[in-house]
Design an enzyme around this catalytic site. Sequence first.
Site, PDB file in Angstrom:
ATOM      1  N   ASP A  37      85.663 -33.383  38.155  1.00  0.00           N
ATOM      2  CA  ASP A  37      84.867 -32.761  37.092  1.00  0.00           C
ATOM      3  C   ASP A  37      83.397 -33.177  37.185  1.00  0.00           C
ATOM      4  O   ASP A  37      82.764 -33.498  36.175  1.00  0.00           O
ATOM      5  CB  ASP A  37      85.436 -33.134  35.725  1.00  0.00           C
ATOM      6  CG  ASP A  37      84.942 -32.202  34.613  1.00  0.00           C
ATOM      7  OD1 ASP A  37      84.561 -31.051  34.915  1.00  0.00           O
ATOM      8  OD2 ASP A  37      84.937 -32.633  33.447  1.00  0.00           O
ATOM      9  N   VAL A  81      82.439 -41.648  22.106  1.00  0.00           N
ATOM     10  CA  VAL A  81      81.640 -42.689  22.747  1.00  0.00           C
ATOM     11  C   VAL A  81      80.548 -43.140  21.784  1.00  0.00           C
ATOM     12  O   VAL A  81      79.829 -42.311  21.204  1.00  0.00           O
ATOM     13  CB  VAL A  81      81.014 -42.189  24.067  1.00  0.00           C
ATOM     14  CG1 VAL A  81      80.197 -43.305  24.712  1.00  0.00           C
ATOM     15  CG2 VAL A  81      82.100 -41.705  25.024  1.00  0.00           C
ATOM     16  N   LYS A 119      83.964 -46.482  24.418  1.00  0.00           N
ATOM     17  CA  LYS A 119      84.741 -45.250  24.303  1.00  0.00           C
ATOM     18  C   LYS A 119      86.063 -45.562  23.605  1.00  0.00           C
ATOM     19  O   LYS A 119      86.799 -46.458  24.032  1.00  0.00           O
ATOM     20  CB  LYS A 119      85.002 -44.641  25.681  1.00  0.00           C
ATOM     21  CG  LYS A 119      85.626 -43.259  25.633  1.00  0.00           C
ATOM     22  CD  LYS A 119      85.579 -42.581  26.997  1.00  0.00           C
ATOM     23  CE  LYS A 119      86.063 -41.142  26.941  1.00  0.00           C
ATOM     24  NZ  LYS A 119      85.939 -40.454  28.237  1.00  0.00           N
ATOM     25  N   LEU A 163      77.290 -41.459  20.399  1.00  0.00           N
ATOM     26  CA  LEU A 163      76.628 -40.805  21.522  1.00  0.00           C
ATOM     27  C   LEU A 163      77.208 -39.435  21.842  1.00  0.00           C
ATOM     28  O   LEU A 163      76.507 -38.540  22.310  1.00  0.00           O
ATOM     29  CB  LEU A 163      76.698 -41.687  22.772  1.00  0.00           C
ATOM     30  CG  LEU A 163      75.937 -43.005  22.725  1.00  0.00           C
ATOM     31  CD1 LEU A 163      76.234 -43.825  23.976  1.00  0.00           C
ATOM     32  CD2 LEU A 163      74.438 -42.755  22.587  1.00  0.00           C
ATOM     33  N   GLY A 164      78.501 -39.274  21.610  1.00  0.00           N
ATOM     34  CA  GLY A 164      79.119 -37.994  21.934  1.00  0.00           C
ATOM     35  C   GLY A 164      80.626 -38.089  21.850  1.00  0.00           C
ATOM     36  O   GLY A 164      81.199 -39.163  21.608  1.00  0.00           O
ATOM     37  N   ALA A 165      81.261 -36.939  22.032  1.00  0.00           N
ATOM     38  CA  ALA A 165      82.725 -36.880  21.967  1.00  0.00           C
ATOM     39  C   ALA A 165      83.240 -35.910  23.001  1.00  0.00           C
ATOM     40  O   ALA A 165      82.595 -34.912  23.315  1.00  0.00           O
ATOM     41  CB  ALA A 165      83.184 -36.457  20.568  1.00  0.00           C
ATOM     42  N   GLY A 166      84.399 -36.227  23.548  1.00  0.00           N
ATOM     43  CA  GLY A 166      85.045 -35.350  24.502  1.00  0.00           C
ATOM     44  C   GLY A 166      86.362 -34.854  23.957  1.00  0.00           C
ATOM     45  O   GLY A 166      86.600 -34.860  22.743  1.00  0.00           O
ATOM     46  N   GLY A 167      87.238 -34.442  24.836  1.00  0.00           N
ATOM     47  CA  GLY A 167      88.512 -33.905  24.404  1.00  0.00           C
ATOM     48  C   GLY A 167      89.413 -34.937  23.746  1.00  0.00           C
ATOM     49  O   GLY A 167      90.172 -34.614  22.837  1.00  0.00           O
ATOM     50  N   GLY A 184      88.301 -38.607  23.315  1.00  0.00           N
ATOM     51  CA  GLY A 184      87.673 -39.840  22.875  1.00  0.00           C
ATOM     52  C   GLY A 184      86.275 -39.634  22.331  1.00  0.00           C
ATOM     53  O   GLY A 184      85.661 -38.586  22.513  1.00  0.00           O
TER      54      GLY A 184
END
Length: 461
Positions: free
Chosen positions: A133, A24, A39, A16-20, A22
């Site tokens: 945030d 998901v 996650k 689904l996506g990625a952050g700094g 992790g």
Amino acid sequence: MHFLERIGRYRLDRRLGAGGFGVVWLAHDDVLEAAVAVKVLSENWVDHLDIRERFLSEARLLRRADSNRVVQVYDIGELPDGRPYFVMEYADGGTLADRVEAGPLPVAEALRLTALAARGAAALHEAGIVHRDIKPSNVLLRTSPGGGDRVLLADLGLAKSLAQASGLTMAAGSAGYTPPEQAEPGSGIDARADVYSLGALGYHLVTGSVPGPPGKVVRPDRLRTDLAPDVQRALLRAMEPDRERRWPTAAGFAAELERLAEPGAALPSPRPPRPRRRALIMVLAAAVVAGVVGVTAAIVTGGAAAKTVRVEDSTGRVTAEVPAAWSHQLRDSGWSPRTLGLKDTKEPGLAVADDLSKWQDLGSRVNGAFIGLSEHGDVTAEVRAIAHTGCHYDGSRTYNGAHWHGLIRTWNGCPGGDGSLTEAGLTPAGGAEQPQVYVQIRQKGGSDATDLVLGSVRVGG
């Protein structure tokens, strides 16, 4: 790096996506037969104990919130390689970032969604958590069985307990959504930091634009001219740089947005309360721009050496002389003095400028004049009450011409601009009370043509 197909009983379907820190995944819980989001800490952070603790802290804070307005955590565990993961409810409706990507939302919908996000923030605050945030990509939508969307706050990667937040020493947040105290290391924050971010979220949904930095936010009615004053006041109060002047709680902000989202509650006010916080140049924008025609058809006569032209409205009652360089476009079909705070009637009037499409932007470089006749009320008193927030007020002077007496008020230094703005209320020089004339002049430099224009105004019978 190897591709994961399962994590425990959860079968991974797609990323689904990625952050700094992790990644998901959309996954399927084979036991409960339900879609979930998983996650997982990124592989490159597995040996960083501080990042690992921060990752786990997000899961704990989400669990502590225990609210259906915040993404729920169902499970937590660890992969064979030592990476932690946690399992959350899946929001199938995407994010508010997806919703606003195509442009601003209808005002009532934007207010409703922002209010729901604010209710989520209030739930966090009640649990002793500040998000830090809040932005469109961190506000998720989940389809409800009965129809409609549930709004969920997510991504508490920067969240802290309110006790910790009071002594934070590291700046954090996203540009456009971050209050000044959160961008300054060591200043400490509280729940009002999230109120600022919620105001920025609402601003983005209403205007389609990310707001500027604190204290330099362009007023939303410059980006959406039909915005009601009460809506603008609510959003700008949330984004006050001084947190003491913001809405004190997210719940209070949500309640106001819910009120304004009710049908008819946020209609543009026909007569703003004094002192006027809304620049009249914006109120007149729709009347000025509509029906623009080439100005040459309305020229009555040329001035000396063709340096000025005389123009008239469609009824022939209002005429004036303006510099020839201003005379590229004309709108000559009248106005309603209600926009000034007077009686709601249709009166003769005209607008002439080198580019009327720029008239609604106080920061644009434009030369021109708006001249409107009023047969009722006190135009000068209304001009005296005008305030152009964000512009530098140069002061006022009386005007005593051969045909008109009145009041002239001038501003310059409007946000993004370097020209001047003049407002004038005129009454007949002979002492008669009517008719009166309202004049607004924009100039982007060079010699001042104010007295030339005012001295040339004529009103026929």
